[in-house]
Design an enzyme around this catalytic site. Structure first.
Site, short mmCIF file in Angstrom:
data_model
loop_
_atom_site.label_atom_id
_atom_site.label_comp_id
_atom_site.label_asym_id
_atom_site.label_seq_id
_atom_site.Cartn_x
_atom_site.Cartn_y
_atom_site.Cartn_z
N ASP A 146 0.82 -1.20 0.00
CA ASP A 146 0.00 0.00 0.00
C ASP A 146 0.86 1.26 0.00
O ASP A 146 1.93 1.31 0.62
CB ASP A 146 -0.89 -0.02 1.24
CG ASP A 146 -1.74 1.23 1.37
OD1 ASP A 146 -2.58 1.45 0.49
OD2 ASP A 146 -1.56 1.98 2.36
N GLU A 157 1.26 -0.41 -5.11
CA GLU A 157 0.36 0.69 -5.39
C GLU A 157 1.21 1.96 -5.43
O GLU A 157 1.46 2.59 -4.41
CB GLU A 157 -0.73 0.81 -4.32
CG GLU A 157 -1.76 1.87 -4.68
CD GLU A 157 -2.36 2.58 -3.47
OE1 GLU A 157 -3.35 3.28 -3.64
OE2 GLU A 157 -1.81 2.44 -2.36
#
EC number: 2.4.1.18
Length: 715
Positions: A398, A451
């Protein structure tokens, strides 16, 4: 009372860094002297190895006892009276160290890749006695004690000793799996911190409670493996992203447990044809509204839905269906809850001390100090833990951009440049390269995905070639551009034709995943269906065309739960998806479409074998901005493995639409998003079409409105 040495008072005050030096068994002259600290005990005696007893004298009113061991004994137990209860117990301070010198060496240099085997709470047998070995890192603490069910949460009962560069350890006899515990830490100025949860705990209480729970990891059944090569660049990778707490609820809006999910979710994902499932973060976290992105227990699957064994059963259920499991992993930041990692030993141990480096302004969270050896070791070993213990197949990392840039979301003058004066976080880059190197080195069948929302180069290229080493990168640019395009009324799309074309200029610079994730259906962005323009029929037709465009486009696929049946409202983590919508044919049609797209993507080699290679793609029609039509050829490894994709983003039907193809002969229409089976108008090519006569093979196609068609050459 006898005058006591200074270290006795350090024991009484809980600030002795090596209580073994004073407590336990010691040779003093020709005697063996036992000293024990048992607050609340009224009297204590030592029991020799042959059953003989000797009283221990109270030498301080706080519960410090001392006396000689019965003659000839080298081992002993204690018998203590607490009120009306008399108990026999083993003295923790008579046992050998938990960490070996080699462990301390590896921990010191940050190369202990199975650190989770040593730190935390581990059931073990020492000198024939069962108990729990506790180890925690707190290098700047003046004292550390274990508190828990086994000592009535009395912080004076079990002070630990420090070894190496700050690893505090203690074996507590007869403590057991299932016991709740925390660490009582005295910071450098002598004050007690709020009780800290164990950073390496394998289980925790259900929020809002925050105690760690001793778990016997040896009893954890390791799930069976997923099929080999399921993460390969040439494999079909279609990911169903899931928030476990809101996929489906029951009763009075109650969560499904891991076991209940195991009975339903894998079968559903398999039925729809997804190859992978990706869980939003499952690491323990205190706040539901963070969706797991602010974890406090990196080694513990959240107790909201069950035990670690239950979580392992869920992974096994997916693997039994041939579906790979990825976890959303959060090494970028952590919350500042007082029981967590923040200010852990009274200093900035895991985070940066300077708030210009150590705090996220957007999220109010703390940023890991990637320049600290112990922190990198903690995070890398945590990544390996999930693959080792739970047979996880991949980690999606993330917020990588927030890690890579020192000025991420910071005003000018409120960030600290690197040693070269630049904005790149050199320590974070080193950490990410180390993480990927170790993960692929230990688990070559697994993968990672970043990401990363900027144009940082070579995110998914090997470390040895200057890359960050990820297996895949989310294509955030594709997502933003194409959603912007599809949200326009078709009459205006001709002015935004480049939003579709632009992505192919960089589509093969990384190993891309095309993400329609949870982030695109929250915070006022509307659902994917909610972005579609036009009347009700056009909205659903646009959605069908967009999904078909996505599956025909180069790159792996990711779709958030609810998107597969056209959820109308934004996602709400506190409630179930709107499953009742499937009672309406138009929503059931979207689900049918996604199921068939997944089957097509998996069964047609040209649609996945060269997903990440320029050689697997060729534009055929790029110039028809007025008609809102695009066409391209997807290529497989075999010379005859070809698939023509034609997408019409206008509400018009085009007849005799001429499209060049690489082979003469009949081309079979294998998919049409305008099929009545999906809620469309059934305009198409009646199963296929032959090429026109001429030197260059061409097809005269009927192109349905707001739809995509896929054709492959017949053998």
């Amino acid at each position: 009372m006898t005058k006591l040495p200074a270290e006795a008072y350090a024991i009484l005050e809980g600030r002795h860094s090596d209580p073994f030096h004073y407590l336990g068994l010691h040779n003093e002259g020709d005697q063996k002297v036992v000293r024990a600290f048992l607050p609340e005990a009224s009297n204590v005696e030592a029991i020799g190895e042959h059953g003989e007893t000797a009283p221990l004298k109270r030498i301080h009113e706080s519960g410090l006892f001392a006396g000689s061991l019965p003659n000839g004994s080298t081992r002993y137990q204690l018998r203590a009276r607490f009120g009306e209860n008399v108990v026999e117990l083993d003295d923790p301070y008579r046992f050998p160290p938990v960490l070996s010198d080699f462990d301390l060496h590896l921990l010191g240099e940050g190369t202990h890749m199975r650190i989770y085997d040593k730190l935390g709470a581990h059931p073990m047998t020492l000198e024939g006695v069962d108990g729990i070995a506790f180890v925690v890192l707190a290098p700047n603490a003046k004292g550390v004690s274990v508190v828990g069910d086994f000592n009535y949460w009395n912080r004076r009962r079990h002070p630990m000793r420090v070894r190496g560069i700050g690893y505090w350890e203690l074996f507590i006899p007869h403590a057991k799996a299932g016991d709740h515990y925390k660490f009582d830490i005295i910071e450098p100025n002598g004050q007690h911190l709020p009780l800290k949860s164990d950073p390496f705990a394998f289980a925790a209480e259900v929020r809002p409670k925050t105690a760690s729970i001793v778990f016997d990891e040896m009893k954890l059944p390791r799930p069976r493996p997923a099929p080999s090569d399921i993460n390969a660049l040439g494999a079909p990778v279609s990911i169903y992203e899931v928030h476990l707490g809101s996929w489906r609820r029951q009763g009075s809006n109650e969560w499904l447990t891991y076991r209940e999910l195991a009975e339903r979710l894998p079968a559903y994902v398999k039925d729809l044809g997804f190859t992978h499932v990706e869980f939003m973060p499952v690491s323990e976290h205190p706040f539901d509204g963070s969706w797991g992105y602010q974890p406090t227990g990196m080694f513990a699957p959240t107790s909201r839905f069950g035990s670690p064994e239950d979580f392992a059963a869920l992974i096994d259920a997916f693997h039994r269906e041939g579906i790979a499991v990825w976890l959303d992993w959060v090494p970028g930041h952590f919350p500042d809850d007082p029981h967590g990692l923040g200010h852990f030993d009274g200093t900035a141990l895991y985070e940066h001390a300077n708030p210009l480096q150590g705090r996220h302004l957007d999220w109010g969270t703390l940023i890991y100090n990637y320049g600290r050896t112990e922190v990198v070791n903690f995070l890398v070993s945590n990544a390996l833990f999930w693959l080792d213990r739970y047979a996880i197949d991949g980690l999606r990392v993330d917020a990588v951009a927030s890690m890579l840039y020192l000025d991420y979301s910071r005003p000018a003058g409120e960030w600290i440049p690197n040693r070269h004066g630049g904005r790149e976080n050199l320590e974070a880059i080193g950490f990410l390269r180390r993480f990927n190197t170790e993960l692929f080195g230990h688990f070559p069948e697994a993968t990672t995905a970043a990401e990363e929302s900027t144009a940082w180069p070579q995110v998914s290229r090997p470390v040895e070639h200057g890359g960050l080493g990820f297996g895949y990168k989310w294509n955030m640019g594709w997502m933003h551009d194409t959603l912007k395009y599809i949200g326009k009324d078709p009459i205006h799309r001709k002015f935004h034709h480049g939003d579709i074309l632009f992505g192919l200029h960089y589509a093969f610079s990384e190993n891309f995943i095309l993400p329609l994730s949870h982030d695109e259906v929250v915070h006022g962005k509307r659902s994917i269906l909610g972005r579609m323009p036009g009347d009700d029929w056009q909205r659903f037709a646009n959605l069908r065309a967009y999904y078909s465009f996505m599956f025909g486009h180069p790159g792996k696929k990711l779709m958030f739960m609810g998107c597969e049946f056209g959820q109308e409202r934004e996602w709400d983590h506190d409630h179930s998806l709107d499953w009742h919508l499937l009672e309406q044919p138009k929503h059931a049609g979207i689900q049918n479409l996604v199921r068939d797209l997944n089957h097509l993507y998996r069964s047609v080699p040209a649609l996945h074998e060269m997903d990440c290679s320029q050689a697997g793609f060729e534009w055929v029609i790029t110039h028809d901005s007025g008609g809102n039509v695009f066409a391209w050829i997807r290529k497989g490894l075999d010379a005859h493995a070809r698939c023509l994709v034609v997408v019409n983003f206008s509400p018009n039907v085009y007849y005799d639409y001429r499209v060049r193809v690489p082979f003469a002969g009949r081309w079979k229409e294998v998919f049409n998003s305008d099929s009545a089976h999906y809620g469309g108008s059934n305009v198409g090519n009646i199963g296929g079409v032959h090429t026109r006569e001429g030197a260059i093979p061409e097809l005269n196609l009927t192109v349905p409105p707001l739809a995509a068609i896929f054709l492959v050459p017949e053998d």
